[in-house]
Design a protein around this motif. Structure first.
Motif, mmCIF file in Angstrom:
data_model
loop_
_atom_site.group_PDB
_atom_site.id
_atom_site.type_symbol
_atom_site.label_atom_id
_atom_site.label_comp_id
_atom_site.label_asym_id
_atom_site.label_seq_id
_atom_site.Cartn_x
_atom_site.Cartn_y
_atom_site.Cartn_z
ATOM 1 N N ASP A 8 -39.005 -22.964 -31.560
ATOM 2 C CA ASP A 8 -40.382 -22.849 -31.055
ATOM 3 C C ASP A 8 -40.455 -22.960 -29.540
ATOM 4 O OD1 ASP A 8 -42.353 -22.900 -33.585
ATOM 5 O OD2 ASP A 8 -40.613 -24.160 -34.008
ATOM 6 N N GLU A 193 -49.866 -25.257 -33.524
ATOM 7 C CA GLU A 193 -49.242 -24.157 -34.241
ATOM 8 C C GLU A 193 -50.310 -23.175 -34.708
ATOM 9 O OE1 GLU A 193 -47.107 -28.048 -35.134
ATOM 10 O OE2 GLU A 193 -49.157 -27.303 -35.425
ATOM 11 N N HIS A 221 -44.242 -28.321 -34.484
ATOM 12 C CA HIS A 221 -43.861 -28.618 -33.112
ATOM 13 C C HIS A 221 -43.393 -30.043 -32.834
ATOM 14 C CE1 HIS A 221 -46.236 -24.943 -31.363
ATOM 15 N NE2 HIS A 221 -45.246 -24.605 -32.183
ATOM 16 N N GLY A 234 -38.820 -29.160 -33.707
ATOM 17 C CA GLY A 234 -40.025 -29.153 -32.889
ATOM 18 C C GLY A 234 -39.830 -28.327 -31.628
ATOM 19 N N SER A 235 -40.905 -28.145 -30.893
ATOM 20 C CA SER A 235 -40.865 -27.373 -29.650
ATOM 21 C C SER A 235 -40.256 -28.207 -28.527
ATOM 22 C CB SER A 235 -42.280 -26.933 -29.260
ATOM 23 O OG SER A 235 -43.114 -28.069 -29.090
ATOM 24 N N GLU A 243 -50.079 -33.518 -28.815
ATOM 25 C CA GLU A 243 -48.646 -33.808 -28.809
ATOM 26 C C GLU A 243 -48.251 -34.780 -27.699
ATOM 27 O OE1 GLU A 243 -46.207 -30.170 -29.142
ATOM 28 O OE2 GLU A 243 -48.066 -29.129 -29.631
ATOM 29 N N LYS A 248 -40.149 -34.968 -27.185
ATOM 30 C CA LYS A 248 -39.502 -33.741 -27.619
ATOM 31 C C LYS A 248 -37.991 -33.941 -27.694
ATOM 32 C CE LYS A 248 -43.335 -31.540 -28.029
ATOM 33 N NZ LYS A 248 -43.806 -31.096 -29.355
#
Length: 396
Positions: A8, A193, A221, A234-235, A243, A248
């Motif tokens: 992503d 998303e 994500h 996830g992104s 978020e 991340k």
């Protein structure tokens, strides 16, 4: 074999109108650095490489530089298309790219044709299932009556398992890694998303992937573990203020001679933080408690008793990356709540207050005209006035 699972990327995405290409370039450099530092053999990217089907020239350039940096760090790349990507565009030149170590698996008809990467223990088969829209893929997968994502994915996985069985029958069964872009039951969305529910129920079961050593998922994500060998990475960047509490990360996956042996999480650097602030303009500009947010992307909720003018420009003096602003009336001030403000007042008093707030205090002449207008409205509601009734009788 060591595999890095990321997904992503959404190259070309904006954040409340702000271009994120520089941030995305930095985080892809961080992924490449992890590849080099951890001797990663293969990087998998299960979908949403780009944020739109037709990415800009700048987005393509950033993505290509990211691929080049990862490849230069020593890893083969295997990627599939997600619901944001155009399979045709992302997969253009896939045969030539594969010769250089970039494998773009975007064709539904090739879900059972893996990329084979060999280590000291033998082959590892990487299967790529691009995003499967039921309406457009069910005929190609031989299930013309399928309507749900689950039914379509089952058909794709039947082909994957059949290929694995055929390879096992021909000799040593390969270890396997599957890339898929889907919404698996039990996982949690973050809000950034795009829905993939068009064409049927969007969720699929984790059990649909049984028979594979590791399933690298894309679409959601935040990093999530649905089973030891079924995960979302996830992104690499946050794409909504929902978020802001997420760290991340990527997963580094180790396969030994018998299959999955270890999975380790590696946090990615925070390129720019996200902060949601609440207060008056004066409080936000002067409060020491907001100092931490001066370099973050900021969403501010203003609580000034009167909507402040040009607040965005004013606040950007302290928060240059302010991207979202809203004003809310303070709940505790009953004078500003409509019900409290009009309770027990006549229509004329309410109108007078409205005119005063919107323009200026009305003159006596304006008040007389307003009172006459209310009187006419009442007569119209009650029926024709006496003069109109008399006129009707004379005509009759």
């Amino acid at each position: 074999m060591r595999i890095l699972h990321t997904s992503d990327w959404h190259i070309g995405r904006t954040f409340h109108g702000v271009d994120l290409l520089a941030d995305q370039a930095r985080v892809l450099d961080a992924v490449a650095a992890l590849v080099a530092a951890n001797a990663v053999d293969v990087v998998v990217v299960p979908g949403d490489v780009y944020d739109r089907a037709v990415p800009s020239a700048d987005a393509v350039a950033v993505c290509n530089r990211g691929f080049e940096a990862i490849r230069a760090a020593g890893a083969v790349i295997v990627a599939t298309s997600g619901n944001h990507d155009s399979p045709v565009r992302l997969g253009a030149g896939a045969v030539f790219a594969a010769a250089g170590g970039l494998h773009l698996m975007t064709r539904v008809s090739e879900v059972d044709r893996p990329v084979i990467v060999t280590d000291e223990f033998g082959p590892v088969a990487f299967y790529g299932i691009p995003y499967l829209e039921p309406e457009t893929t069910r005929a190609e997968l031989g299930v013309p009556t399928a309507r749900s994502h689950a039914a379509i994915l089952d058909a794709a996985m039947d082909r994957v398992r059949a290929d694995l069985a055929a390879r096992a029958a021909g000799g040593v069964p390969p270890r396997s890694v599957l890339l898929a872009h889907a919404f698996v039951v039990g996982a949690e969305a973050t809000g950034s998303e795009r829905s993939i529910s068009v064409g049927g129920v969007e969720t699929v079961s984790a059990s649909a992937f049984d028979g594979v050593d590791y399933v690298a998922l894309g679409h959601l994500h935040s990093p999530q573990t649905l089973g030891e060998g079924v995960r979302y990475s996830g992104s690499p960047l946050p794409y909504s203020f929902g978020e802001r509490s997420h760290r991340k990360a990527v997963w580094i996956v180790d396969l030994d001679e018998s299959g999955l042996s270890a999975v380790q999480r590696h946090d990615l650097p925070v390129v720019r933080g996200l902060s949601q602030l609440t207060g008056t303009v004066e409080e936000l500009l002067g409060g020491d408690e907001f100092e931490h947010a001066t370099e973050d992307y900021v969403s501010a909720v203003l609580t000034d008793p009167v909507r402040p003018l040009d607040a965005m420009r004013t606040l950007r003096a302290r928060f240059p990356h302010l991207v979202h602003l809203e004003w809310t009336r303070p709940e505790g001030d009953s004078d500003l709540r409509y019900r409290e403000k009009v309770r027990g007042r006549t229509d004329l008093e309410i109108a007078t207050s409205f005119l005063t707030d919107m323009r200026s205090e009305p003159t006596e002449n304006e008040l007389r005209w307003t009172e006459k207008a209310f009187g006419a409205a009442v007569r119209e509601t009650d029926g024709p006035d006496r003069d109109d009734a008399d006129a009707v009788e004379r005509i009759a």
